[in-house]
Design a protein around this motif. Structure first.
Motif, PDB file in Angstrom:
ATOM      1  N   PRO B  18       0.904  -1.036  -0.094  1.00 48.92           N
ATOM      2  CA  PRO B  18       0.035   0.078  -0.067  1.00 48.92           C
ATOM      3  C   PRO B  18       0.823   1.243   0.022  1.00 48.92           C
ATOM      4  O   PRO B  18       0.385   2.147  -0.508  1.00 48.92           O
ATOM      5  N   ARG B  53      -5.076   6.349  -5.134  1.00 53.17           N
ATOM      6  CA  ARG B  53      -5.714   6.126  -3.993  1.00 53.17           C
ATOM      7  C   ARG B  53      -5.721   7.206  -2.987  1.00 53.17           C
ATOM      8  O   ARG B  53      -6.532   7.384  -2.590  1.00 53.17           O
ATOM      9  N   GLU B  62     -14.529   4.210   0.738  1.00 52.31           N
ATOM     10  CA  GLU B  62     -15.195   3.442   1.453  1.00 52.31           C
ATOM     11  C   GLU B  62     -16.335   3.125   0.718  1.00 52.31           C
ATOM     12  O   GLU B  62     -17.053   1.974   0.794  1.00 52.31           O
ATOM     13  N   LYS B  65     -16.824   0.485  -2.062  1.00 53.65           N
ATOM     14  CA  LYS B  65     -16.990  -0.823  -1.723  1.00 53.65           C
ATOM     15  C   LYS B  65     -18.033  -1.615  -2.068  1.00 53.65           C
ATOM     16  O   LYS B  65     -19.177  -1.314  -2.023  1.00 53.65           O
ATOM     17  N   PRO B  67     -19.741  -6.127  -1.810  1.00 54.81           N
ATOM     18  CA  PRO B  67     -19.489  -7.461  -1.267  1.00 54.81           C
ATOM     19  C   PRO B  67     -18.236  -8.127  -1.719  1.00 54.81           C
ATOM     20  O   PRO B  67     -17.480  -8.618  -1.046  1.00 54.81           O
ATOM     21  N   THR B  70     -13.225  -5.167  -1.342  1.00 59.13           N
ATOM     22  CA  THR B  70     -13.249  -4.894   0.180  1.00 59.13           C
ATOM     23  C   THR B  70     -11.891  -4.256   0.489  1.00 59.13           C
ATOM     24  O   THR B  70     -11.502  -3.147   0.079  1.00 59.13           O
ATOM     25  N   THR B  71     -11.054  -4.846   1.352  1.00 59.95           N
ATOM     26  CA  THR B  71     -10.214  -4.226   1.946  1.00 59.95           C
ATOM     27  C   THR B  71      -9.078  -4.254   0.845  1.00 59.95           C
ATOM     28  O   THR B  71      -7.978  -3.226   0.928  1.00 59.95           O
ATOM     29  N   ASP B  74      -8.430  -0.601  -0.389  1.00 56.61           N
ATOM     30  CA  ASP B  74      -7.562  -0.040   0.565  1.00 56.61           C
ATOM     31  C   ASP B  74      -6.079  -0.203   0.254  1.00 56.61           C
ATOM     32  O   ASP B  74      -5.180   0.799   0.560  1.00 56.61           O
ATOM     33  N   MET B  75      -5.755  -1.155  -0.107  1.00 55.50           N
ATOM     34  CA  MET B  75      -4.292  -1.847  -0.330  1.00 55.50           C
ATOM     35  C   MET B  75      -3.749  -1.123  -1.429  1.00 55.50           C
ATOM     36  O   MET B  75      -2.613  -0.700  -1.756  1.00 55.50           O
ATOM     37  N   PHE B 256      -0.961  -7.317   7.911  1.00 57.63           N
ATOM     38  CA  PHE B 256      -1.878  -6.136   7.479  1.00 57.63           C
ATOM     39  C   PHE B 256      -2.779  -5.735   8.386  1.00 57.63           C
ATOM     40  O   PHE B 256      -3.328  -4.917   8.558  1.00 57.63           O
ATOM     41  N   GLY B 257      -2.704  -6.784   9.587  1.00 54.07           N
ATOM     42  CA  GLY B 257      -3.640  -6.589  10.619  1.00 54.07           C
ATOM     43  C   GLY B 257      -5.029  -6.929  10.413  1.00 54.07           C
ATOM     44  O   GLY B 257      -6.052  -6.195  10.691  1.00 54.07           O
ATOM     45  N   LEU B 258      -5.030  -8.015   9.599  1.00 53.59           N
ATOM     46  CA  LEU B 258      -6.536  -8.179   8.909  1.00 53.59           C
ATOM     47  C   LEU B 258      -6.825  -9.719   9.696  1.00 53.59           C
ATOM     48  O   LEU B 258      -6.260 -10.536  10.200  1.00 53.59           O
TER      49      LEU B 258
END
Lengths: 106, 260
Positions: B18, B53, B62, B65, B67, B70-71, B74-75, B256-258
């Protein structure tokens, strides 16, 4: 306490889908979250999904947003908290309720 | 990189670095490659906008997005929103005559300026533009050809891509999309955070299920010799999952903290 949570249907789904064994420390975290919101794991999942006439399920968007907020409150700040929040998210995701982590790029 | 290897290497990449922007010259290269795809009546059926981005309002991002997007949104450091223009055949006669003058069409195949004006325009181009289903169909097909060029060029440039859905109403307002354009795909672009092989080549059914010889009565069978050669040229590669793929996914999620 966590022995009881393992008996829940949705926790069983989570265990199978995510490859989690019995007695895993994640069950205690999930239990803590369920205690905070006042509902069991199966009830948590069913509250986020609406069953349609053909048997398929649809995510209840507002409810999912509410749960996502509760998870953010539950996890607080810091990497330890984030891991706790991700445990709950993992449980939801493996039961078909897609929720995102809140802090990528924050 | 040889073309067949680029095709074999192309994957949908879902984890991006990212922090690492995509260089503008690489975007220009992808756009130039798209610009050279096959296109009916030499018309510009594709319209695309590249968006960094970090230039986008986080709330707008946001809201884009879906279904299935998604994340990863953001990356990825760069987005290419692709649209199809069903009005592109407008001006077709002029371009066809230009192609004739450049030797693309010839009397040997029945073409002439008069043929363009009196037959092609009247019986094909004008009805095509008027038919919303047909015009949208051809615009989407031709835009997709341009997309394919972009995806393969990205591989050659060391980038990863993924075609995604997006909230078209949010994008329309944020990007000031003209009313007549039809959304196609959002392409996420960036440097892969995962191994560029992304765990292996995705499975495909046997060729004979989708491809035929002379008629649909005769499925197209592969041969050992060609299969072996295509493996050596890296068009055909080892299927996912590599043995360590789940470990990689777990590593990426934790990094990534996911959730896992």
């Amino acid at each position: 306490m966590t022995a009881m949570i393992e008996e829940s249907y949705c926790v069983g789904v989570w265990m199978k889908s995510a490859g989690i064994g019995s007695g895993d420390e994640r069950f205690e975290i999930l239990q803590q979250f369920c205690d905070e919101i006042g509902m069991g794991p199966d009830e948590l999942i069913s509250s986020c999904l609406t069953e349609l006439e053909d048997g398929s399920k649809k995510i209840r968007m507002k409810r999912r947003r509410d749960v996502a907020e509760r998870i953010k409150e539950f996890e607080g700040d810091g990497s330890v908290g984030l891991r706790r929040g991700n445990v709950v998210r993992s449980f939801l995701i493996h039961n078909g309720v897609s929720v995102q982590a809140s802090r990528l790029l924050s | 990189m040889e073309l067949l290897e680029a095709i074999g290497n192309r994957r949908s990449i879902r984890y991006f670095q990212p922090y690492r922007p995509v260089e503008r010259w690489k975007v220009e290269t992808m756009f130039q490659a798209a610009h050279r795809s096959s296109r009916a009546v030499n018309a510009s059926f594709i319209k695309a906008v590249a968006v960094e981005r970090d230039s986008m309002d986080p709330d707008v991002r946001e809201a884009l997005k879906t279904p299935t997007t998604t994340t990863d949104l953001d990356m990825a450091p760069l987005y290419i929103f692709v649209y199809a223009d069903p009005t592109a055949p407008d001006g077709g006669p002029g371009r066809l005559k230009d192609l004739y003058d450049r030797g693309a069409f010839s009397p040997a195949l029945g073409w002439s300026h008069a043929y363009v004006d009196e037959v092609i325009d009247a019986t094909i181009l004008k009805p095509l533009v008027k038919d919303p289903v047909e015009s949208r169909w051809i615009a989407s097909v031709e835009a997709a050809q341009a997309i394919a060029h972009m995806l393969l060029t990205a591989v050659d440039l060391g980038l990863g891509t993924c075609c995604k859905s997006f909230n078209i109403d949010i994008a329309k307002e944020a990007l000031k999309v003209p009313d007549h354009l039809s959304p196609v795909w959002l392409i996420l672009v960036g440097y892969p955070a995962e191994d560029p092989n992304a765990g292996g080549q995705r499975p495909r059914p046997p060729l004979s299920e989708d491809y035929y010889w002379n008629s649909f009565d005769t499925p197209f069978d592969t041969t050992d010799e060609v299969t072996q050669e295509l493996k050596e040229k890296r068009l055909l590669q080892e299927w996912a999952p590599y043995p360590w793929r789940q470990d990689e996914i777990r590593f990426l999620a934790r990094g990534f903290g996911l959730p896992e």
